[in-house]
Design a protein around this motif. Structure first.
Motif, mmCIF file in Angstrom:
data_model
loop_
_atom_site.group_PDB
_atom_site.id
_atom_site.type_symbol
_atom_site.label_atom_id
_atom_site.label_comp_id
_atom_site.label_asym_id
_atom_site.label_seq_id
_atom_site.Cartn_x
_atom_site.Cartn_y
_atom_site.Cartn_z
ATOM 1 N N TYR A 1 4.039 -3.947 -1.056
ATOM 2 C CA TYR A 1 5.374 -4.873 -0.877
ATOM 3 C C TYR A 1 6.152 -4.399 -1.826
ATOM 4 O O TYR A 1 5.954 -4.419 -2.917
ATOM 5 C CB TYR A 1 4.702 -6.286 -0.818
ATOM 6 N N LEU B 1 10.282 -5.576 -3.009
ATOM 7 C CA LEU B 1 11.326 -6.651 -2.744
ATOM 8 C C LEU B 1 12.829 -5.914 -2.795
ATOM 9 O O LEU B 1 13.102 -5.068 -3.682
ATOM 10 C CB LEU B 1 11.441 -7.411 -4.377
ATOM 11 N N TRP C 1 10.754 -9.430 1.004
ATOM 12 C CA TRP C 1 9.722 -8.462 0.796
ATOM 13 C C TRP C 1 9.570 -7.423 2.158
ATOM 14 O O TRP C 1 9.644 -7.846 3.314
ATOM 15 C CB TRP C 1 8.483 -9.150 0.796
#
Length: 217
Positions: free
Chosen positions: A202, A204, A210
């Motif tokens: 994941y 950002l 995300w």
């Protein structure tokens, strides 16, 4: 070290087979996914499931790591408490970024978390400090963490001094409190057979969303 010993170490291996992790099975948000895995580690009675490696970088660019205990996690990030004057405290002052690693061996899982680190509020530090056992609070006052000391006897004398001065109501020292890592990268690793492990990363993005992708093992 002998050749036979080298060979025996090289031969140590486990073919992981307990579980899998797919994009469909993982949560859209890494904090939610972490909470799920953390709960499963607690339910599985993994020893010290709250223990994590914290890596920081010193002013000279050299990394260092140690085990600390997570005390809270939520949408804001991952929190632990320590002495601000310790080695990690000085390193975070110079470079306010860190990397966390959870390794739950019994579940064949790892979680890697990276991001910026900031101090928590004074109120949060106060609240956690006063929730600690008395001896731990006194120890935080007595120990100048990471600083040299000539003997164990001197350290214990400092503890007695703190005990005599503050009794059952020691105040939180200014050099002690919490840090929170604000994640921008979280990777979940699930061991699989033939070293074809599952890795879901994941990241950002600039809009605060995300993004999720699979990495090759």
């Amino acid at each position: 070290m002998s050749q036979s010993k080298d060979q025996s170490i090289a031969d140590l291996r486990i073919d992981y087979s307990q579980a899998s992790l797919s994009e469909a099975d993982s949560a859209a948000d890494p904090i939610t996914q972490f909470g799920k895995w953390f709960d499963e580690a607690i339910q599985a009675e993994v020893p010290e499931a709250n223990a994590m490696s914290l890596a920081t970088v010193g002013p000279n660019g050299r990394p260092s790591s140690r085990i600390v205990l997570i005390k809270q996690f939520d949408e804001r990030g991952f929190t632990w408490f320590t002495n601000f004057e310790s080695r990690k405290g000085h390193e975070l002052l110079a470079h306010p970024y860190g990397a966390l690693l959870f390794h739950w061996v019994a579940l064949e899982r790892q979680v890697r978390i990276e991001g910026r680190v900031e101090r928590v509020s004074e109120n949060e530090s106060d609240a956690y400090f006063h929730s600690r056992p008395l001896r731990s609070r006194l120890g935080a006052i007595a120990s100048a963490q990471s600083q040299p000391i000539s003997s164990r006897d001197l350290l214990e004398a400092e503890y007695v001094k703190a005990e005599q001065e503050f009794g059952d109501h020691p105040p939180r020292p200014n050099h002690w409190g919490g840090y929170r890592l604000l994640p921008d990268t979280v990777e979940f690793w699930q061991g699989r057979r033939s070293r074809l492990h599952d890795r879901i990363l994941y990241t950002l993005d600039a809009d605060g969303n995300w993004q999720r992708q699979r990495l090759q093992p």
